[in-house]
Design an enzyme around this catalytic site. Structure first.
Site, mmCIF file in Angstrom:
data_model
loop_
_atom_site.group_PDB
_atom_site.id
_atom_site.type_symbol
_atom_site.label_atom_id
_atom_site.label_comp_id
_atom_site.label_asym_id
_atom_site.label_seq_id
_atom_site.Cartn_x
_atom_site.Cartn_y
_atom_site.Cartn_z
ATOM 1 N N SER A 109 -4.998 -6.716 -63.623
ATOM 2 C CA SER A 109 -4.720 -7.194 -62.184
ATOM 3 C C SER A 109 -4.333 -8.269 -62.052
ATOM 4 O O SER A 109 -4.760 -9.348 -62.144
ATOM 5 C CB SER A 109 -5.184 -6.308 -61.285
HETATM 6 N N1 SAH Z 1 -9.723 -4.114 -62.936
HETATM 7 C C1 SAH Z 1 -8.781 -4.484 -64.547
HETATM 8 C C2 SAH Z 1 -7.425 -3.901 -64.158
HETATM 9 C C3 SAH Z 1 -6.801 -2.615 -65.403
HETATM 10 S S1 SAH Z 1 -5.398 -1.721 -65.179
HETATM 11 C C4 SAH Z 1 -8.048 -5.784 -64.188
HETATM 12 O O1 SAH Z 1 -9.039 -6.274 -64.413
HETATM 13 O O2 SAH Z 1 -6.765 -6.523 -64.218
HETATM 14 C C5 SAH Z 1 -6.244 -0.157 -64.719
HETATM 15 C C6 SAH Z 1 -7.019 0.631 -65.474
HETATM 16 O O3 SAH Z 1 -7.901 1.947 -65.414
HETATM 17 C C7 SAH Z 1 -6.431 0.265 -67.211
HETATM 18 O O4 SAH Z 1 -7.145 0.160 -68.427
HETATM 19 C C8 SAH Z 1 -6.074 2.364 -67.350
HETATM 20 O O5 SAH Z 1 -6.750 2.573 -68.786
HETATM 21 C C9 SAH Z 1 -7.897 2.220 -66.503
HETATM 22 N N2 SAH Z 1 -8.072 3.857 -66.001
HETATM 23 C C10 SAH Z 1 -6.907 4.681 -65.452
HETATM 24 N N3 SAH Z 1 -7.706 5.745 -65.059
HETATM 25 C C11 SAH Z 1 -9.011 5.692 -65.430
HETATM 26 C C12 SAH Z 1 -10.069 6.871 -65.545
HETATM 27 N N4 SAH Z 1 -9.945 8.049 -65.286
HETATM 28 N N5 SAH Z 1 -11.211 6.279 -65.757
HETATM 29 C C13 SAH Z 1 -10.679 4.741 -66.448
HETATM 30 N N6 SAH Z 1 -10.461 4.371 -66.541
HETATM 31 C C14 SAH Z 1 -8.949 4.291 -65.904
#
Ligand code: SAH
Length: 263
Positions: A109
């Site tokens: 993010s």
């Molecule tokens: N928190 C991260 C952003 C990751 S992007 C950061 O520090 O930058 C969002 C993530 O959400 C992805 O890795 C995706 O696989 C995950 N995601 C999507 N749907 C999900 C679900 N139902 N349960 C857990 N993770 C999920």
């Protein structure tokens, strides 16, 4: 003339000038010292004549200029080394306000969004957050930021490859209050409930009922959700009050989709 420094915890004026932002920075530098596992001296240079630490502090100043006022959030953003969470080929972009690929079609993010959501979760309260649930660990960056703002962080990821990557990324930081979970975050994590705060890093059509159920009374949830006729994502804030739920829809955002199941 010495400017008086605001005592911690403090909220600074939203219209702070950049000189105040610099002053804010000196407050920040002292704040988390005792909480850091060990101060890391950056060993790599970006070829700009600036070490990562200086580049990161520039990012923090920009976040402050863009309206982030909670000094604890700014401090956390200044401490977590975002360049350690991205591929080597992308390190020179690590402190730009942009999302970057982390593999498996997912992204880390934007710092602006991470700090905005953290500030919304803290909501000006003077103390740390209690237990926080993060849906979407990704590479673990936001979990590391949250670990400095909350007593416990439970972070769920549905993709095994990223769950493992986050574990690897966080290993050297030794953050004992971060608990990485592999599973479908749509159902939350009932064992850790109730949560003082829930934060989603992936956007769905609606906020799953399980998250609302697992939010403590007095707790706050921040999640990207599809909103409006043009099916744009917006940040949604839900407060669980003794009188019921209170909901706010804020600015447009761009998150990867929330998906069910594991892979
Ligand atoms: N928190 C991260 C952003 C990751 S992007 C950061 O520090 O930058 C969002 C993530 O959400 C992805 O890795 C995706 O696989 C995950 N995601 C999507 N749907 C999900 C679900 N139902 N349960 C857990 N993770 C999920």
């Amino acid at each position: 003339m010495n400017r008086p420094r605001p005592s911690f915890p403090a909220r600074l004026d939203k219209t702070s000038s950049s000189s105040q932002a610099v002053n804010k920075q000196s407050v920040i530098e002292g704040m988390f010292h005792s909480q850091l596992p060990s101060p890391k001296v950056p060993t790599l240079s970006l070829g700009l004549g600036l070490g990562f630490q200086a580049v990161r502090q520039n990012m923090v100043r920009k976040l402050a200029d863009d309206g982030i006022v909670d000094v604890r959030v700014l401090a956390a953003m200044g401490l977590v080394e975002r360049h350690r969470f991205v591929d080597t080929a992308l390190v020179n972009q690590a402190y730009e306000d942009t999302s970057l690929p982390i593999g498996l079609g997912q992204t880390i993010s934007k710092p602006g969004v991470v700090s905005r959501m953290a500030e919304l979760l803290l909501n000006g309260r003077p103390d740390k957050l209690g237990r926080v649930l993060e849906i979407g660990t990704g590479c673990g960056y936001q979990a590391a930021v949250l670990s400095l703002l909350a007593t416990e962080v439970y972070s769920i990821e549905r993709l095994r490859g990223l769950h493992d990557k986050a574990r690897e990324n966080l290993r050297t930081l030794r953050l004992p209050n971060v608990h990485l979970l592999f599973g479908d975050g749509m159902v939350g994590f009932p064992k850790g409930a109730p949560y003082a705060a829930i934060i989603a890093a992936a956007g769905g059509e609606a906020v799953p009922q399980a998250w609302i159920d697992q939010l403590a009374v007095g707790g706050r949830l921040v999640a990207p959700v599809m909103a409006g006729e043009r099916a744009k994502q917006a940040l949604m804030v839900i407060d669980k009050t003794p009188e019921g739920l209170r909901q706010m829809v804020l600015e447009t955002v761009h998150f990867v989709p929330l998906k069910s199941g594991i892979a």
